[in-house]
Design a protein around this motif. Sequence first.
Motif, PDB file in Angstrom:
ATOM      1  N   ARG A  36     -11.060 -38.648 -35.207  1.00 44.66           N
ATOM      2  CA  ARG A  36     -11.933 -37.310 -35.292  1.00 44.66           C
ATOM      3  C   ARG A  36     -13.139 -37.543 -34.747  1.00 44.66           C
ATOM      4  NH1 ARG A  36     -10.898 -36.368 -41.981  1.00 44.66           N
ATOM      5  NH2 ARG A  36      -8.442 -36.027 -41.712  1.00 44.66           N
ATOM      6  N   ARG A  37     -13.765 -38.376 -34.504  1.00 44.20           N
ATOM      7  CA  ARG A  37     -15.100 -38.462 -33.727  1.00 44.20           C
ATOM      8  C   ARG A  37     -14.791 -38.296 -32.265  1.00 44.20           C
ATOM      9  NH1 ARG A  37     -19.402 -40.469 -36.587  1.00 44.20           N
ATOM     10  NH2 ARG A  37     -19.282 -40.859 -38.958  1.00 44.20           N
ATOM     11  N   ALA A  38     -13.780 -39.204 -31.819  1.00 45.46           N
ATOM     12  CA  ALA A  38     -13.518 -39.046 -30.638  1.00 45.46           C
ATOM     13  C   ALA A  38     -13.061 -37.731 -29.926  1.00 45.46           C
ATOM     14  CB  ALA A  38     -12.385 -40.340 -30.137  1.00 45.46           C
ATOM     15  N   SER A  39     -12.096 -37.397 -30.898  1.00 46.02           N
ATOM     16  CA  SER A  39     -11.552 -35.669 -30.397  1.00 46.02           C
ATOM     17  C   SER A  39     -12.750 -34.741 -30.317  1.00 46.02           C
ATOM     18  CB  SER A  39     -10.562 -35.302 -31.335  1.00 46.02           C
ATOM     19  OG  SER A  39      -9.406 -36.351 -31.420  1.00 46.02           O
ATOM     20  N   ALA A  40     -13.522 -34.916 -31.468  1.00 41.86           N
ATOM     21  CA  ALA A  40     -14.837 -33.769 -31.388  1.00 41.86           C
ATOM     22  C   ALA A  40     -15.693 -34.131 -30.116  1.00 41.86           C
ATOM     23  CB  ALA A  40     -15.484 -34.048 -32.769  1.00 41.86           C
ATOM     24  N   LYS A  41     -15.811 -35.360 -29.549  1.00 42.02           N
ATOM     25  CA  LYS A  41     -16.767 -35.362 -28.419  1.00 42.02           C
ATOM     26  C   LYS A  41     -15.796 -35.480 -27.415  1.00 42.02           C
ATOM     27  CE  LYS A  41     -20.525 -36.573 -30.763  1.00 42.02           C
ATOM     28  NZ  LYS A  41     -21.072 -37.780 -30.833  1.00 42.02           N
ATOM     29  N   GLY A  42     -14.575 -35.456 -27.317  1.00 41.63           N
ATOM     30  CA  GLY A  42     -13.828 -35.291 -26.216  1.00 41.63           C
ATOM     31  C   GLY A  42     -13.697 -36.579 -25.420  1.00 41.63           C
ATOM     32  N   SER A  44     -12.150 -40.100 -24.568  1.00 39.35           N
ATOM     33  CA  SER A  44     -10.687 -40.922 -24.179  1.00 39.35           C
ATOM     34  C   SER A  44     -11.044 -42.439 -24.201  1.00 39.35           C
ATOM     35  CB  SER A  44     -10.055 -40.422 -22.922  1.00 39.35           C
ATOM     36  OG  SER A  44     -10.922 -40.859 -21.962  1.00 39.35           O
ATOM     37  N   TYR A  45      -9.932 -43.079 -24.372  1.00 40.44           N
ATOM     38  CA  TYR A  45      -9.866 -44.659 -24.405  1.00 40.44           C
ATOM     39  C   TYR A  45     -10.627 -44.959 -22.964  1.00 40.44           C
ATOM     40  CZ  TYR A  45      -8.440 -49.402 -23.880  1.00 40.44           C
ATOM     41  OH  TYR A  45      -8.414 -50.893 -23.474  1.00 40.44           O
ATOM     42  N   GLU A  46     -10.281 -44.328 -21.863  1.00 35.32           N
ATOM     43  CA  GLU A  46     -10.661 -44.738 -20.612  1.00 35.32           C
ATOM     44  C   GLU A  46     -12.168 -44.541 -20.292  1.00 35.32           C
ATOM     45  OE1 GLU A  46      -9.793 -43.475 -15.926  1.00 35.32           O
ATOM     46  OE2 GLU A  46      -8.700 -42.749 -17.657  1.00 35.32           O
ATOM     47  N   GLN A  47     -12.646 -43.409 -21.011  1.00 34.51           N
ATOM     48  CA  GLN A  47     -13.916 -43.036 -20.787  1.00 34.51           C
ATOM     49  C   GLN A  47     -14.970 -44.046 -21.759  1.00 34.51           C
ATOM     50  OE1 GLN A  47     -13.975 -38.969 -22.350  1.00 34.51           O
ATOM     51  NE2 GLN A  47     -14.090 -38.189 -20.268  1.00 34.51           N
ATOM     52  N   LEU A  48     -14.461 -44.459 -23.006  1.00 33.06           N
ATOM     53  CA  LEU A  48     -15.282 -45.541 -23.760  1.00 33.06           C
ATOM     54  C   LEU A  48     -14.896 -46.933 -23.194  1.00 33.06           C
ATOM     55  CD1 LEU A  48     -13.943 -44.534 -27.238  1.00 33.06           C
ATOM     56  CD2 LEU A  48     -16.427 -44.108 -26.445  1.00 33.06           C
ATOM     57  N   ASN A  49     -13.968 -47.274 -22.108  1.00 28.80           N
ATOM     58  CA  ASN A  49     -13.970 -48.155 -21.477  1.00 28.80           C
ATOM     59  C   ASN A  49     -15.007 -48.638 -20.519  1.00 28.80           C
ATOM     60  OD1 ASN A  49     -12.232 -50.637 -22.300  1.00 28.80           O
ATOM     61  ND2 ASN A  49     -10.690 -50.045 -20.822  1.00 28.80           N
ATOM     62  N   LYS A  50     -15.420 -47.469 -20.183  1.00 31.08           N
ATOM     63  CA  LYS A  50     -16.592 -47.795 -18.858  1.00 31.08           C
ATOM     64  C   LYS A  50     -17.929 -47.862 -19.767  1.00 31.08           C
ATOM     65  CE  LYS A  50     -14.042 -44.550 -15.953  1.00 31.08           C
ATOM     66  NZ  LYS A  50     -14.045 -43.394 -15.046  1.00 31.08           N
ATOM     67  N   LEU A  51     -18.084 -47.860 -21.072  1.00 30.27           N
ATOM     68  CA  LEU A  51     -19.347 -47.867 -21.545  1.00 30.27           C
ATOM     69  C   LEU A  51     -19.408 -49.092 -22.347  1.00 30.27           C
ATOM     70  CD1 LEU A  51     -19.658 -44.316 -23.373  1.00 30.27           C
ATOM     71  CD2 LEU A  51     -20.762 -45.060 -21.316  1.00 30.27           C
ATOM     72  N   SER A  52     -20.645 -49.701 -22.679  1.00 30.67           N
ATOM     73  CA  SER A  52     -20.780 -50.875 -23.382  1.00 30.67           C
ATOM     74  C   SER A  52     -20.451 -50.731 -24.763  1.00 30.67           C
ATOM     75  CB  SER A  52     -22.259 -51.332 -22.974  1.00 30.67           C
ATOM     76  OG  SER A  52     -23.206 -50.450 -23.730  1.00 30.67           O
ATOM     77  N   ASP A  53     -20.380 -51.683 -25.569  1.00 31.56           N
ATOM     78  CA  ASP A  53     -20.046 -51.392 -26.977  1.00 31.56           C
ATOM     79  C   ASP A  53     -21.109 -50.774 -27.686  1.00 31.56           C
ATOM     80  OD1 ASP A  53     -17.808 -52.903 -26.437  1.00 31.56           O
ATOM     81  OD2 ASP A  53     -18.658 -54.871 -27.478  1.00 31.56           O
TER      82      ASP A  53
END
Length: 504
Positions: A36-42, A44-53
């Motif tokens: 739900r949090r990821a959907s609300a912020k739009g 994706s797994y690919e976008q989160l992979n570009k960010l640090s933890d």
Amino acid sequence: MEKFREILRLHELGYSQCAIAQSCAVARSTVQDYIRRASAKGLSYEQLNKLSDSEAQEQLGKGKRKVTQSAEPIDFARVDLELQRKGVTLALLWQEGLDKQQWQCSYGTFCRRYNQWRGQKQLSMRQVYRGGEKLFVDYCGLTIPVVHPKTGEVNSAQIFVACLGASNYTYAEATPSQELSHWIGAHQRALAFLGGVPECIVPDNLKSGVTDPCRYEPGVNRSYQEFAEHYSLAIIPARPSKPRDKAKVEKAVQEVERQILAPVRHEQFTSFTDLNATIAIRLKRLNERVMHGYGLSRQALFEQVDKPALKPLPTQQFVFARWKTAKVNLDYHIEVERHYYSVPYWFVQREVRVKVSEQLIEVFHDGKRLACHERSRVSYRHTTLPDHMPPEHWAYKRQSKERFLAWAQQIGPHTQAQVQAIFDRKDHEEQAFRSIRGLQRLGQQSGSDRLEAACQRANVFGMVGLRRVRSILDTHLDCEPVPTQPDPAPVVEHANVRGPLYYH
């Protein structure tokens, strides 16, 4: 690996929330919360992979976990006994307990705790597996000795077994050990044998694959997790000391030991190639034998049920890699197998994660890749990238006679002649580097034109060195006209001076 990345990856692959919760060993509510949090912020797994933890957690808006309080004691044995009576429900017993002030928990907590208590009882439930759903893997308890033909050294071959849940289709092979490289290599060959990829793999709590054999939150080896990501499948380790979680492979191990290993117990093998060839012949017979109760062989059932449901194999082969933790030294290098690889200098004294594959050395920090080097087998040598060095170190590293002469040529021919003369007077090229760096600094302070004029005057009078050129600039002699040749020394009349006429 952080669990939230794996949750979103499996969600995008189409797994249900229950399956994701089981794979990641978290509550389904946690899976729902992250989705739900990821959907609300739009996100994706690919976008989160570009960010640090830390950045990804901040984007998802996660805070500190709440501290759970100890649960109040409830006699669930009496509750279970009461439920056997006709018309008695959990809701009725919960309400009666509230009225008698035996507990204060909510109805949901009451039901959840009862189900947990009931799950601890030794009950067996019939499992139904869909085609292409689960592949169970384990090692046999029996081993086969492999004798080296020249040295006579005996190596106990470990027998890897994999079994599909729906068809019982079995794969087996011998490996030199149960180490991580052999463990993952056997997985790759098993999937190639099946000709496809299942939805998930259920391993035993082998140290090579499962780093933390916890009942609720098992830790999966980083390399094993990368293998799962490459093949787009989930890893669901069996619970510790719960062989029923992988009953399929337990039965397959028994069949392999009885139908393959026991008949060859008197044979002597001198190589793993010969041993695996023998296993392959007997494995084919095992899969083609009709199973009692099914009326079909494992091979026929596999062709009907599992094979059509398997996902295709990836086009690229998985590259095995090991992971280790290292601390960046003061010389901004890390050590991997007695070779030293550079890391950006601003990460000195920090801990990093190192991925060691057959061809590459990759360095990560906070989920981001810092450096990538070609792997070297030369011991006690350094592999250093210029971008990782501080500016002053890089400038010192680039010093050479050719670069100094090229710089002098840009200033002018007189400066170039002065620099060449400095090199000629030194026994070793590096002895002249400091003097020439001093000339460069004079050029920055006084300008290139004045430096060229000062070098011209120094060259005419045969003066070589930084001090001579600096003296000319300090006294502003570079502004004076320079004679084409120095004045000849005056002739001295003296009785001891013979003169040129003496030799006629």
